[in-house]
Design an enzyme around this catalytic site. Structure first.
Site, PDB file in Angstrom:
ATOM      1  N   CYS A   1      73.401  47.046  43.407  1.00  0.00           N
ATOM      2  CA  CYS A   1      73.090  47.218  44.833  1.00  0.00           C
ATOM      3  C   CYS A   1      73.706  46.091  45.660  1.00  0.00           C
ATOM      4  O   CYS A   1      73.152  44.995  45.740  1.00  0.00           O
ATOM      5  CB  CYS A   1      71.569  47.258  45.016  1.00  0.00           C
TER       6      CYS A   1
ATOM      7  N   CYS B   1      71.586  44.849  48.526  1.00  0.00           N
ATOM      8  CA  CYS B   1      70.498  43.946  48.128  1.00  0.00           C
ATOM      9  C   CYS B   1      71.045  42.559  47.789  1.00  0.00           C
ATOM     10  O   CYS B   1      70.451  41.547  48.162  1.00  0.00           O
ATOM     11  CB  CYS B   1      69.783  44.443  46.867  1.00  0.00           C
ATOM     12  N   ASP B   2      72.122  42.491  47.045  1.00  0.00           N
ATOM     13  CA  ASP B   2      72.513  41.239  46.392  1.00  0.00           C
ATOM     14  C   ASP B   2      73.842  40.645  46.853  1.00  0.00           C
ATOM     15  O   ASP B   2      74.183  39.536  46.440  1.00  0.00           O
ATOM     16  CB  ASP B   2      72.579  41.456  44.860  1.00  0.00           C
TER      17      ASP B   2
END
Ligand code: NAP
Length: 314
Positions: free
Chosen positions: A136, A139-140
């Site tokens: 992701c 997300c990261d």
């Protein structure tokens, strides 16, 4: 009705499932959440969540999910960390959901079983999950500012992730096992014009290795699938973008799904083809796939379930 009968049974415990439970509980519905064995959904494998509204300084994924869970419990939802293993929906209400030897019945069901990122299936990938291996970028990606990363895949997700990652990373290489892409032409063109994006074709990730001191990803061993040769490819991050798999196996032959297995709901609604059965979150969404959109859809499903029950009872 028996003690095992509920107004609504929610299957799944990600943002969609718990939000549905908060709304159903506050609407005074007798609510059961079958959370699965690894409760909390995909955020449990995410480190810091910085884009969930209401947490201006960010929050760890597992901590956020604990808040969701406590809030659902506060409004009376019964939470069971068990895996639903059979769903009898086609005959209509009362619906029968089996979980680890017990049968629970209900007048409505909210399916919030989510989707799981597809992974490569090599052992080193598991070892570095959350330490340089991610599925992701949203997300990261932030954690790879100024670093070199690779994205594996050749579909729209891989190109979207690669493009997003160029906001942070100094270089992003798209690794693909063929030399033609499934991704739409426009995405491929955009990537080709981006000076930070490079391409490697006919390669497969054979192994991921780490830095002994930090324990995080330091590089990849890439296998050329035309020649069989192995190449060392230093990167600090590897994003896997080879598709998601919706968790809909339990509902095959009962709930309508698209060819990829995602549940189909009425436009702008969570109602499925079976009256009284609703679907929320990633199990019906391959487009947004965000915690906040999943939570919103869980809210919608609970409101629809409540109104459905109301209409049946009057
Ligand atoms: P996808 O289209 O199924 O593409 C998956 C890619 O991963 C393919 O290129 C495939 O290679 C590769 N792959 C699969 N298994 C692999 C493995 N074990 N090892 C190496 N490579 C592997 O999945 P997606 O990109 O997640 O897209 C899913 C759907 O969402 C699509 O309909 C897509 O259009 C849509 N989507 C749209 C957008 C957008 O429009 N903005 C963004 C994201 C997703 P092969 O090509 O060789 O099979």
């Amino acid at each position: 009705m028996s003690a095992n009968h509920y107004d609504t049974i929610i299957i799944g415990s990600g943002p969609a499932g718990y939000t549905a439970a908060i709304y159903a509980g506050r609407a005074n519905l007798k609510t059961l959440v079958l959370e699965g064995i690894e409760r909390g959904g995909q955020l449990m494998i995410t480190s810091e969540v910085e884009n969930y509204p209401g947490f201006p300084h960010g929050i760890q994924g597992p901590e956020l999910m604990e808040h969701f869970r406590n809030q659902a419990a506060r409004f009376g939802a019964e939470l069971k960390t068990v895996m639903a293993d059979k769903a009898e929906l086609s005959q209509g209400a009362p619906f029968r959901i089996h979980a680890e030897g017990q049968v629970y019945t209900s007048d409505t069901v909210i399916v919030a079983t989510g989707a799981s990122a597809r992974f490569l299936g090599i052992p080193s990938e598991q070892a570095f999950k959350g330490r340089g291996v991610s599925a992701c970028a949203t997300c990261d990606g932030f954690f790879f500012r100024g670093k070199e990363v690779a994205v594996v895949g050749g579909g729209d997700s891989a190109f979207e992730e690669a493009n997003f990652l160029t906001k942070f990373a100094s270089k992003v290489t798209i690794l693909h096992r063929r030399d033609t892409y499934r991704a739409s032409k426009i995405m491929v063109e955009r990537a080709r014009k981006n000076p930070k994006i490079q391409f490697k074709t006919f390669v497969e990730v054979a192994e991921i290795y780490g830095d002994e001191k930090t324990g995080t990803v330091a590089g990849l061993k890439l296998r050329n699938n035309q020649t069989g040769s192995i190449e060392d490819f230093p990167v600090q991050g590897l994003f896997i973008a080879i598709g998601h798999v919706p968790n809909t196996g339990l509902f095959k032959g009962q709930l309508e799904m698209d060819e990829a297995g995602y549940l189909i709901t009425q436009p702008d609604r969570t109602a499925t083809n079976i009256p009284g059965v609703f679907a929320a979150g990633d199990v019906k969404d391959h487009y947004y796939r965000q915690a906040v959109t999943a939570a919103g859809s869980g809210c919608q499903a609970a409101i629809e379930a409540e109104r459905y029950l109301e209409s049946k009872r009057h």
